[in-house]
Design a protein around this motif. Sequence first.
Motif, PDB file in Angstrom:
ATOM      1  N   GLU A  68      -1.649 -17.744   2.086  1.00  0.00           N
ATOM      2  CA  GLU A  68      -1.682 -18.981   1.017  1.00  0.00           C
ATOM      3  C   GLU A  68      -0.200 -19.054   0.470  1.00  0.00           C
ATOM      4  N   ILE A  69       0.497 -18.131   0.236  1.00  0.00           N
ATOM      5  CA  ILE A  69       1.903 -18.255  -0.204  1.00  0.00           C
ATOM      6  C   ILE A  69       2.881 -18.929   1.068  1.00  0.00           C
ATOM      7  N   LEU A  70       2.471 -18.444   2.184  1.00  0.00           N
ATOM      8  CA  LEU A  70       3.401 -18.699   3.375  1.00  0.00           C
ATOM      9  C   LEU A  70       2.904 -20.185   3.496  1.00  0.00           C
ATOM     10  N   ALA A  71       1.816 -20.706   3.521  1.00  0.00           N
ATOM     11  CA  ALA A  71       1.202 -22.001   3.567  1.00  0.00           C
ATOM     12  C   ALA A  71       1.921 -22.778   2.601  1.00  0.00           C
ATOM     13  N   ARG A  72       2.099 -22.491   1.326  1.00  0.00           N
ATOM     14  CA  ARG A  72       2.712 -23.396   0.312  1.00  0.00           C
ATOM     15  C   ARG A  72       4.181 -23.511   0.331  1.00  0.00           C
ATOM     16  N   GLU A  73       4.645 -22.120   0.323  1.00  0.00           N
ATOM     17  CA  GLU A  73       6.345 -21.890   0.171  1.00  0.00           C
ATOM     18  C   GLU A  73       7.154 -21.776   1.496  1.00  0.00           C
ATOM     19  N   GLY A  74       6.394 -21.511   2.424  1.00  0.00           N
ATOM     20  CA  GLY A  74       7.224 -21.231   3.782  1.00  0.00           C
ATOM     21  C   GLY A  74       7.924 -20.100   3.933  1.00  0.00           C
ATOM     22  N   ARG A  75       7.765 -19.014   2.871  1.00  0.00           N
ATOM     23  CA  ARG A  75       8.444 -17.593   2.930  1.00  0.00           C
ATOM     24  C   ARG A  75       7.960 -17.108   1.817  1.00  0.00           C
ATOM     25  N   ILE A  76       8.386 -15.552   1.966  1.00  0.00           N
ATOM     26  CA  ILE A  76       8.225 -14.810   0.837  1.00  0.00           C
ATOM     27  C   ILE A  76       9.290 -13.963   0.732  1.00  0.00           C
ATOM     28  N   ASP A  77      10.245 -13.889  -0.276  1.00  0.00           N
ATOM     29  CA  ASP A  77      11.694 -13.274  -0.144  1.00  0.00           C
ATOM     30  C   ASP A  77      11.576 -11.886  -1.043  1.00  0.00           C
ATOM     31  N   VAL A  78      10.423 -11.676  -1.877  1.00  0.00           N
ATOM     32  CA  VAL A  78      10.332 -10.296  -2.552  1.00  0.00           C
ATOM     33  C   VAL A  78       9.014 -10.129  -2.568  1.00  0.00           C
ATOM     34  N   LEU A  79       8.551  -8.857  -2.475  1.00  0.00           N
ATOM     35  CA  LEU A  79       7.287  -8.338  -2.671  1.00  0.00           C
ATOM     36  C   LEU A  79       7.479  -7.181  -3.669  1.00  0.00           C
ATOM     37  N   VAL A  80       6.613  -7.422  -4.735  1.00  0.00           N
ATOM     38  CA  VAL A  80       6.637  -6.245  -5.742  1.00  0.00           C
ATOM     39  C   VAL A  80       5.504  -5.380  -5.706  1.00  0.00           C
ATOM     40  N   ASN A  81       5.380  -4.383  -4.970  1.00  0.00           N
ATOM     41  CA  ASN A  81       4.111  -3.438  -4.783  1.00  0.00           C
ATOM     42  C   ASN A  81       3.757  -2.756  -6.098  1.00  0.00           C
ATOM     43  N   ASN A  82       3.148  -3.291  -7.110  1.00  0.00           N
ATOM     44  CA  ASN A  82       3.034  -2.797  -8.296  1.00  0.00           C
ATOM     45  C   ASN A  82       1.583  -2.209  -8.695  1.00  0.00           C
ATOM     46  N   ALA A  83       0.523  -2.837  -7.980  1.00  0.00           N
ATOM     47  CA  ALA A  83      -0.722  -2.494  -8.018  1.00  0.00           C
ATOM     48  C   ALA A  83      -0.958  -0.956  -7.844  1.00  0.00           C
ATOM     49  N   GLY A  84      -1.901  -0.280  -8.798  1.00  0.00           N
ATOM     50  CA  GLY A  84      -2.030   1.116  -8.515  1.00  0.00           C
ATOM     51  C   GLY A  84      -2.674   1.592 -10.036  1.00  0.00           C
ATOM     52  N   TYR A  85      -3.389   2.862  -9.669  1.00  0.00           N
ATOM     53  CA  TYR A  85      -3.965   3.196 -11.007  1.00  0.00           C
ATOM     54  C   TYR A  85      -4.077   5.005 -10.697  1.00  0.00           C
ATOM     55  N   ALA A  86      -4.584   5.583 -11.758  1.00  0.00           N
ATOM     56  CA  ALA A  86      -4.533   7.122 -11.762  1.00  0.00           C
ATOM     57  C   ALA A  86      -5.891   7.480 -11.718  1.00  0.00           C
ATOM     58  N   VAL A  87      -6.159   8.696 -10.956  1.00  0.00           N
ATOM     59  CA  VAL A  87      -7.336   9.594 -11.090  1.00  0.00           C
ATOM     60  C   VAL A  87      -7.099  10.871 -11.577  1.00  0.00           C
ATOM     61  N   TYR A  88      -7.420  11.077 -12.730  1.00  0.00           N
ATOM     62  CA  TYR A  88      -7.124  12.408 -13.209  1.00  0.00           C
ATOM     63  C   TYR A  88      -8.486  13.404 -13.465  1.00  0.00           C
ATOM     64  N   GLY A  89      -8.296  14.641 -13.434  1.00  0.00           N
ATOM     65  CA  GLY A  89      -9.371  15.297 -13.219  1.00  0.00           C
ATOM     66  C   GLY A  89      -8.844  16.829 -12.241  1.00  0.00           C
ATOM     67  N   ALA A  90      -9.554  17.820 -12.567  1.00  0.00           N
ATOM     68  CA  ALA A  90      -9.182  19.161 -11.696  1.00  0.00           C
ATOM     69  C   ALA A  90      -9.589  18.699 -10.130  1.00  0.00           C
ATOM     70  N   VAL A  91      -8.757  19.296  -9.440  1.00  0.00           N
ATOM     71  CA  VAL A  91      -8.900  18.959  -7.946  1.00  0.00           C
ATOM     72  C   VAL A  91     -10.378  19.503  -7.426  1.00  0.00           C
ATOM     73  N   GLU A  92     -10.776  20.469  -7.960  1.00  0.00           N
ATOM     74  CA  GLU A  92     -12.188  21.015  -7.826  1.00  0.00           C
ATOM     75  C   GLU A  92     -13.419  20.013  -8.357  1.00  0.00           C
ATOM     76  N   LEU A 116       1.897  -7.031   6.100  1.00  0.00           N
ATOM     77  CA  LEU A 116       1.911  -8.397   6.240  1.00  0.00           C
ATOM     78  C   LEU A 116       2.839  -9.312   5.596  1.00  0.00           C
ATOM     79  N   VAL A 117       4.041  -8.861   5.077  1.00  0.00           N
ATOM     80  CA  VAL A 117       5.012  -9.662   4.637  1.00  0.00           C
ATOM     81  C   VAL A 117       6.505  -9.334   5.509  1.00  0.00           C
ATOM     82  N   LEU A 118       6.366  -8.408   6.253  1.00  0.00           N
ATOM     83  CA  LEU A 118       7.666  -7.805   7.175  1.00  0.00           C
ATOM     84  C   LEU A 118       7.775  -9.000   8.260  1.00  0.00           C
ATOM     85  N   PRO A 119       6.975  -9.469   8.909  1.00  0.00           N
ATOM     86  CA  PRO A 119       7.049 -10.381   9.862  1.00  0.00           C
ATOM     87  C   PRO A 119       8.142 -11.668   9.421  1.00  0.00           C
ATOM     88  N   GLY A 120       7.676 -12.231   8.421  1.00  0.00           N
ATOM     89  CA  GLY A 120       8.412 -13.277   7.932  1.00  0.00           C
ATOM     90  C   GLY A 120       9.894 -12.770   7.292  1.00  0.00           C
TER      91      GLY A 120
END
Length: 270
Positions: A68-92, A116-120
């Motif tokens: 969608e971004i490539l269709a609208r803008e023709g390029r992506i200059d910067v990707l900020v990979n921020n999505a994430g979360y934490a799982v806490y608890g003993a390994v066991e 996905l953004v590297l080819p562009g």
Amino acid sequence: MNESKVILVTGASSGIGLAAALKLVEAGHTVYGAARRTEPMASIAAAGGHVLSLDVADEASMTAAVDEILAREGRIDVLVNNAGYAVYGAVEDVPIDDARRQFEVNLFGLARMTQLVLPGMRAQKSGTIINISSMGAVIYTPLGAWYHATKHAVEGFSDCLRLETAPFGIDVVIVAPGAIDTGFNEILGEQVRAASGDGPYAEMAAGIARTAAPGQGSKPSVIADVIARAVAAPRPKTRYRAGQYGRLLVFLRRALPDRLFDKLVARFAG
């Protein structure tokens, strides 16, 4: 004013992602904030940015967002990979499926968005990939093995990627926050009590929950400012550290022997 860039920020519904998206819109960039829930990103649209539905654990969702971004803008200059979360608890105690989900979002989702953004970026011979890590990639805490493991992996992945993409004019930047007031502590306390509040790790879980008091840490805007600087820099640093305790704890980890740092962390964690 710096040249306007087309920027995709994942995990933009709250915390660092939301603050970064708003800061980058303010700086004059074309910003797409993306997250599973679009309603909390209304302020991005109101500021002049764009909002996308994106689940970094779903292939179709990731592909559709980039297309969608490539269709609208023709390029992506910067990707900020921020999505994430934490799982806490003993390994066991933490179910292995929960651990796999942690890696799916924090590492493999980040990696797939990057693919996905590297080819562009290669075609235009420029681009910046900013991966949000943590001081948790260097230090460690009890009952946080799965979360810390993903952040260690993100930094190893990023270092290798930086070498691969440099010949194509693409920068890879690690931003490693310290303690940031994003609601993380409140969720961490609830998680650790649910996973390990009973049984052999109960005392340890209670200590972690006590120290994970809500409202601690630097504001997300501190990291948003760092991200904006990295975007604007002609030659960004490979690593940025900011936020409460971030530099101090990393320094101590590197300066102290393992056993001594173990004692320091155990005392700090209650």
